[in-house]
Write a protein that holds these residues in place. Structure first.
Motif, mmCIF file in Angstrom:
data_model
loop_
_atom_site.group_PDB
_atom_site.id
_atom_site.type_symbol
_atom_site.label_atom_id
_atom_site.label_comp_id
_atom_site.label_asym_id
_atom_site.label_seq_id
_atom_site.Cartn_x
_atom_site.Cartn_y
_atom_site.Cartn_z
ATOM 1 N N GLN A 70 0.836 -1.200 0.000
ATOM 2 C CA GLN A 70 0.000 0.000 0.000
ATOM 3 C C GLN A 70 0.879 1.261 0.000
ATOM 4 O O GLN A 70 0.599 2.229 -0.724
ATOM 5 C CB GLN A 70 -0.908 -0.018 1.229
ATOM 6 N N GLN A 71 1.927 1.265 0.801
ATOM 7 C CA GLN A 71 2.824 2.422 0.827
ATOM 8 C C GLN A 71 3.582 2.565 -0.483
ATOM 9 O O GLN A 71 3.823 3.687 -0.960
ATOM 10 C CB GLN A 71 3.812 2.271 1.988
ATOM 11 N N ALA A 72 3.927 1.443 -1.097
ATOM 12 C CA ALA A 72 4.606 1.498 -2.391
ATOM 13 C C ALA A 72 3.694 2.101 -3.457
ATOM 14 O O ALA A 72 4.139 2.871 -4.325
ATOM 15 C CB ALA A 72 5.062 0.096 -2.799
ATOM 16 N N ALA A 73 2.375 1.786 -3.390
ATOM 17 C CA ALA A 73 1.429 2.352 -4.350
ATOM 18 C C ALA A 73 1.309 3.867 -4.171
ATOM 19 O O ALA A 73 1.210 4.629 -5.142
ATOM 20 C CB ALA A 73 0.065 1.688 -4.177
ATOM 21 N N VAL A 74 1.358 4.319 -2.911
ATOM 22 C CA VAL A 74 1.302 5.769 -2.644
ATOM 23 C C VAL A 74 2.520 6.456 -3.255
ATOM 24 O O VAL A 74 2.411 7.537 -3.863
ATOM 25 C CB VAL A 74 1.218 6.027 -1.131
ATOM 26 N N GLU A 75 3.704 5.852 -3.129
ATOM 27 C CA GLU A 75 4.907 6.452 -3.690
ATOM 28 C C GLU A 75 4.854 6.485 -5.220
ATOM 29 O O GLU A 75 5.350 7.434 -5.851
ATOM 30 C CB GLU A 75 6.134 5.675 -3.222
ATOM 31 N N ARG A 76 4.240 5.480 -5.808
ATOM 32 C CA ARG A 76 4.100 5.482 -7.269
ATOM 33 C C ARG A 76 3.191 6.610 -7.728
ATOM 34 O O ARG A 76 3.444 7.274 -8.730
ATOM 35 C CB ARG A 76 3.557 4.131 -7.738
ATOM 36 N N VAL A 77 2.103 6.832 -6.977
ATOM 37 C CA VAL A 77 1.217 7.948 -7.314
ATOM 38 C C VAL A 77 1.942 9.279 -7.118
ATOM 39 O O VAL A 77 1.828 10.205 -7.949
ATOM 40 C CB VAL A 77 -0.060 7.894 -6.442
ATOM 41 N N ARG A 78 2.730 9.378 -6.067
ATOM 42 C CA ARG A 78 3.464 10.612 -5.801
ATOM 43 C C ARG A 78 4.447 10.908 -6.936
ATOM 44 O O ARG A 78 4.595 12.056 -7.374
ATOM 45 C CB ARG A 78 4.214 10.496 -4.475
ATOM 46 N N GLY A 79 5.087 9.862 -7.414
ATOM 47 C CA GLY A 79 6.022 10.069 -8.514
ATOM 48 C C GLY A 79 5.330 10.436 -9.819
ATOM 49 O O GLY A 79 5.891 11.172 -10.650
#
Length: 351
Positions: free
Chosen positions: A105-114
């Motif tokens: 879930q945190q990895a998905a947030v970082e992908r959206v942030r990028g």
């Protein structure tokens, strides 16, 4: 200085005349609400369904919902919802739980942030896992059920049983229509929605108690007045207070809808609906129920009154018959009193 009045004084609206319309109308709305809840469901927020919601604000210009949706679908995060809210530069991006737990879930947030970080500022990121969402569902449901039981217990001991049943039916009516409102509008149902439901229950109880108190007061004061007229008199007496209270609360809620932001939007909109429904149910649902539950046994009162009238009529007829059958007594003649004469004898004149 003349005071502001939202309702005229000494109104005489025949509210009880509309009970034959309000009950079928409310029953139809309740059935529609149940059908919507069963077949359409509710738009559960991440508090209950789990997932991630990200609040974005464009660095320049307005937020482009279509572009954000395209970027989100390209990240392959499953179903993604993008909605505009507030001012034109704001938007929310929401996606469900990712396989792999909190790390994924945190990895998905970082992908959206990028993907969107160059054009948007991430103002708020909220992640709720499946375990937390299940606990919130259980806690929210338990809180609502316990509060309703406490309210119903209070009503049962506060009033006579007719009043208590009417208030319980009105409260259940408000809850059903509020759930149907969430289903048909697909407002996000989250923890603030639970707070809205509990607040609506409290407001509905307050309006109902005000009306019932006045009805009980007038019931003791006007014992020979028909129930429908007495209830109409009571509602008209508290009508200015009811309108003033609802108007004041509505003004505050409209301000929350306009300036409160997305976080409390579902709470504010649901409360507006709940205030309207609670005011309606206290007048057209709870009050007419007292007539159907026999608040006053008017049939028995009418029968007793008729019996008393017949008894008085029979007594009057019997009295007249006794007078007619009584013998007529003739008064005895009394001799005329003797005329007094003087002691000297009158002299007779010779012929």
């Amino acid at each position: 200085m003349k005071l502001l009045r939202l309702a005229p004084e000494n109104t005489k609206f025949p509210f009880m005349r509309f009970r034959r319309v309000s009950y079928p109308f409310s029953a139809l709305l309740s059935l529609i609400a149940v059908a919507l809840f069963v077949f359409k469901g509710m738009n559960f927020g991440i508090d209950f369904a789990g997932g991630t919601v990200i609040e974005l604000r464009a660095k320049s210009g307005a937020a482009e919902v279509g572009t954000l949706r395209t970027l989100g679908e390209g990240l392959q995060l499953g179903d993604i919802e993008v909605q505009a809210f507030g001012n034109p530069a704001d938007a929310t991006l929401r996606f469900g739980l990712q396989p792999g737990g909190d790390v994924a879930q945190q990895a998905a947030v970082e992908r959206v942030r990028g993907a969107v970080g160059g054009y948007y500022d991430l103002r708020r990121v909220e992640v709720v896992g499946p375990r937390v969402s299940n606990e919130l569902v259980q806690s929210g449901t338990l809180g609502v059920v316990l509060s309703i039981v406490a309210v119903l217990t209070y009503l049962w001991f506060r009033f006579e049983w007719q009043f208590a049943i009417g208030a319980v039916i009105a409260t259940m009516h408000d809850l059903l229509l509020t759930v149907g409102f969430f289903s048909i509008t697909q407002l996000e149902f989250n923890t603030t929605s639970i707070a809205a439901i509990l607040t609506i229950v409290g407001y509905s109880l307050n309006e109902t108690v005000v009306v019932l108190d006045r009805i009980r007061e007038n019931m003791r004061k006007y014992k020979k007045l028909p129930t429908a007229q007495m209830i109409d008199m009571s509602i008209n007496a508290v009508l200015p207070r009811t309108i003033m209270t609802a108007t004041t609360v509505m003004l505050a809620l409209f301000a929350l809808v306009a300036f409160g932001g997305q976080v409390i939007r579902s709470f504010s909109v649901a409360m507006i609906w709940g205030i309207f429904v609670a005011t309606y149910s206290s007048i057209f649902i709870c009050s007419p129920m007292l007539i159907y539950l026999g608040l006053r046994n008017e049939d028995a009162d009418k029968a007793a009154q008729k019996h008393e009238t017949e008894r008085k009529a029979d007594a009057a007829v019997a009295a007249r018959e006794d007078v007619a059958e009584a013998p007529v007594s003739t008064p005895k003649s009394t001799p005329a009193p003797a005329r007094k004469t003087s002691g000297k004898r009158a002299k007779t004149r010779p012929a």
